[in-house]
Design a protein around this motif. Structure first.
Motif, PDB file in Angstrom:
ATOM      1  N   UNK A  26       0.844  -1.191   0.000  1.00 30.12           N
ATOM      2  CA  UNK A  26       0.000   0.000   0.000  1.00 30.12           C
ATOM      3  C   UNK A  26       0.883   1.245   0.000  1.00 30.12           C
ATOM      4  N   UNK A  27       0.494   2.238  -0.816  1.00 33.27           N
ATOM      5  CA  UNK A  27       1.247   3.485  -0.906  1.00 33.27           C
ATOM      6  C   UNK A  27       0.488   4.684  -0.365  1.00 33.27           C
ATOM      7  N   UNK A  28      -0.854   4.626  -0.321  1.00 30.35           N
ATOM      8  CA  UNK A  28      -1.611   5.747   0.226  1.00 30.35           C
ATOM      9  C   UNK A  28      -3.076   5.346   0.383  1.00 30.35           C
ATOM     10  N   UNK A  29      -3.782   6.120   1.218  1.00 26.60           N
ATOM     11  CA  UNK A  29      -5.216   5.971   1.429  1.00 26.60           C
ATOM     12  C   UNK A  29      -5.862   7.338   1.271  1.00 26.60           C
ATOM     13  N   UNK A  30      -7.098   7.363   0.807  1.00 35.47           N
ATOM     14  CA  UNK A  30      -7.876   8.605   0.748  1.00 35.47           C
ATOM     15  C   UNK A  30      -9.350   8.253   0.930  1.00 35.47           C
ATOM     16  N   UNK A  31     -10.103   9.166   1.526  1.00 34.57           N
ATOM     17  CA  UNK A  31     -11.530   8.962   1.770  1.00 34.57           C
ATOM     18  C   UNK A  31     -12.308  10.030   1.007  1.00 34.57           C
ATOM     19  N   UNK A  32     -13.420   9.611   0.403  1.00 38.25           N
ATOM     20  CA  UNK A  32     -14.266  10.581  -0.299  1.00 38.25           C
ATOM     21  C   UNK A  32     -14.895  11.531   0.717  1.00 38.25           C
ATOM     22  N   UNK A  33     -15.244  12.752   0.301  1.00 38.45           N
ATOM     23  CA  UNK A  33     -15.844  13.725   1.227  1.00 38.45           C
ATOM     24  C   UNK A  33     -17.135  13.231   1.884  1.00 38.45           C
ATOM     25  N   UNK A  34     -17.855  12.338   1.217  1.00 33.57           N
ATOM     26  CA  UNK A  34     -19.080  11.788   1.798  1.00 33.57           C
ATOM     27  C   UNK A  34     -18.779  10.689   2.811  1.00 33.57           C
ATOM     28  N   UNK A  35     -17.560  10.137   2.753  1.00 28.42           N
ATOM     29  CA  UNK A  35     -17.198   9.022   3.620  1.00 28.42           C
ATOM     30  C   UNK A  35     -17.621   7.678   3.074  1.00 28.42           C
ATOM     31  N   UNK A  36     -18.300   7.677   1.950  1.00 26.39           N
ATOM     32  CA  UNK A  36     -18.811   6.419   1.384  1.00 26.39           C
ATOM     33  C   UNK A  36     -17.701   5.555   0.803  1.00 26.39           C
ATOM     34  N   UNK A  37     -16.697   6.181   0.167  1.00 25.68           N
ATOM     35  CA  UNK A  37     -15.663   5.405  -0.511  1.00 25.68           C
ATOM     36  C   UNK A  37     -14.289   5.668   0.094  1.00 25.68           C
ATOM     37  N   UNK A  38     -13.538   4.594   0.187  1.00 26.17           N
ATOM     38  CA  UNK A  38     -12.147   4.653   0.619  1.00 26.17           C
ATOM     39  C   UNK A  38     -11.311   4.159  -0.553  1.00 26.17           C
ATOM     40  N   UNK A  39     -10.285   4.912  -0.896  1.00 27.93           N
ATOM     41  CA  UNK A  39      -9.426   4.564  -2.024  1.00 27.93           C
ATOM     42  C   UNK A  39      -8.097   4.068  -1.476  1.00 27.93           C
ATOM     43  N   UNK A  40      -7.699   2.878  -1.931  1.00 30.50           N
ATOM     44  CA  UNK A  40      -6.469   2.249  -1.462  1.00 30.50           C
ATOM     45  C   UNK A  40      -5.529   2.142  -2.650  1.00 30.50           C
ATOM     46  N   UNK A  41      -4.435   2.890  -2.619  1.00 28.42           N
ATOM     47  CA  UNK A  41      -3.447   2.862  -3.697  1.00 28.42           C
ATOM     48  C   UNK A  41      -2.369   1.849  -3.329  1.00 28.42           C
ATOM     49  N   UNK A  42      -2.136   0.910  -4.216  1.00 30.86           N
ATOM     50  CA  UNK A  42      -1.105  -0.100  -3.968  1.00 30.86           C
ATOM     51  C   UNK A  42      -0.355  -0.375  -5.253  1.00 30.86           C
ATOM     52  N   UNK A  43       0.812  -0.970  -5.116  1.00 40.69           N
ATOM     53  CA  UNK A  43       1.528  -1.372  -6.319  1.00 40.69           C
ATOM     54  C   UNK A  43       0.967  -2.697  -6.787  1.00 40.69           C
ATOM     55  N   UNK A  44       1.044  -2.914  -8.094  1.00 43.61           N
ATOM     56  CA  UNK A  44       0.481  -4.126  -8.677  1.00 43.61           C
ATOM     57  C   UNK A  44       1.152  -5.349  -8.077  1.00 43.61           C
ATOM     58  N   UNK A  45       2.443  -5.460  -8.235  1.00 47.65           N
ATOM     59  CA  UNK A  45       3.197  -6.545  -7.620  1.00 47.65           C
ATOM     60  C   UNK A  45       2.907  -7.924  -8.164  1.00 47.65           C
ATOM     61  N   UNK A  46       1.926  -8.054  -9.048  1.00 43.18           N
ATOM     62  CA  UNK A  46       1.549  -9.376  -9.535  1.00 43.18           C
ATOM     63  C   UNK A  46       1.969  -9.627 -10.976  1.00 43.18           C
ATOM     64  N   UNK A  47       1.991  -8.584 -11.771  1.00 48.40           N
ATOM     65  CA  UNK A  47       2.307  -8.745 -13.179  1.00 48.40           C
ATOM     66  C   UNK A  47       3.776  -8.514 -13.463  1.00 48.40           C
ATOM     67  N   UNK A  48       4.115  -8.438 -14.735  1.00 46.00           N
ATOM     68  CA  UNK A  48       5.516  -8.234 -15.105  1.00 46.00           C
ATOM     69  C   UNK A  48       6.030  -6.834 -14.749  1.00 46.00           C
ATOM     70  N   UNK A  49       5.138  -5.866 -14.589  1.00 47.58           N
ATOM     71  CA  UNK A  49       5.548  -4.493 -14.288  1.00 47.58           C
ATOM     72  C   UNK A  49       5.080  -4.125 -12.882  1.00 47.58           C
ATOM     73  N   UNK A  50       5.933  -4.388 -11.879  1.00 51.37           N
ATOM     74  CA  UNK A  50       5.535  -4.130 -10.493  1.00 51.37           C
ATOM     75  C   UNK A  50       5.471  -2.644 -10.156  1.00 51.37           C
ATOM     76  N   UNK A  51       5.923  -1.798 -11.078  1.00 56.72           N
ATOM     77  CA  UNK A  51       5.887  -0.359 -10.803  1.00 56.72           C
ATOM     78  C   UNK A  51       4.523   0.253 -11.107  1.00 56.72           C
ATOM     79  N   UNK A  52       3.621  -0.519 -11.688  1.00 56.45           N
ATOM     80  CA  UNK A  52       2.268  -0.028 -11.952  1.00 56.45           C
ATOM     81  C   UNK A  52       1.485   0.081 -10.663  1.00 56.45           C
TER      82      UNK A  52
END
Length: 169
Positions: A102-128
């Motif tokens: 995980x690289x970062x978290x953010x919450x929508x102003x309504x609180x309904x959605x939480x966004x979780x940014x992570x690196x792919x780590x599964x495919x050939x390009x782990x920097x995605x």
């Protein structure tokens, strides 16, 4: 001004002020002791009022707009867990197991959605990057957004209509 949070070897990895301005949540970790916590400070006096359990790798924090929940990403090897701490009753719930770092978290102003940014780590390009959109009401993963670059920072616009993604480089 400095604030004593505990032992000398504790390092701060993130901090978030609740929307109501009453509490400051600080993720700390002690690599020597392999321990971590979320320290809760009274924002007006900067005194410690509570210490919540964490892991040595409790990294990112995000607060809900209603100040009821503080979300954290915690390393539960080999993956991360997304946790919700309910400020009103003290419960701590793991919401989602996240594959990849995980690289970062953010919450929508309504609180309904939480966004979780992570690196792919599964495919050939782990920097995605991949963003998991988590629905906080239904407590399910609602969508996934593939980011075509090494993303590191998230921000949601005040009206909730845009999710901004930065490289952090």
């Amino acid at each position: 001004m400095s604030i004593e949070l505990g032992v000398a070897d504790e390092m701060i990895s993130d901090a978030v002020l609740t929307a109501d301005g009453h509490r400051l949540y600080v993720a700390v970790h002690d690599f020597l002791q392999k321990a971590g916590a979320i320290v809760v400070l009274d924002a007006s006096t900067l005194t410690e009022v509570q210490r919540l359990p964490g892991t040595p790798d409790t990294t990112f924090l995000a607060g809900a707009p209603d100040s009821r929940y503080v979300y954290s990403a915690r390393r539960d090897y080999p993956d991360f867990g997304l946790h919700a701490f309910d400020v009103t009753n003290g419960s701590d719930t793991q919401l989602l197991n996240v594959v990849g770092e995980v690289h970062d978290l953010a919450v929508s102003p309504s609180g309904r959605f939480l966004f979780v940014l992570r690196e792919d780590g599964l495919g050939p390009d782990v920097s995605r990057g991949l963003i998991t959109v988590f629905d906080a009401q239904s407590r399910t993963a609602a969508a996934q957004i593939d980011v075509q670059f090494a993303a590191g920072i998230l921000a949601v616009s005040p009206d909730g209509r845009r999710l901004h993604v930065g490289s952090g480089i």
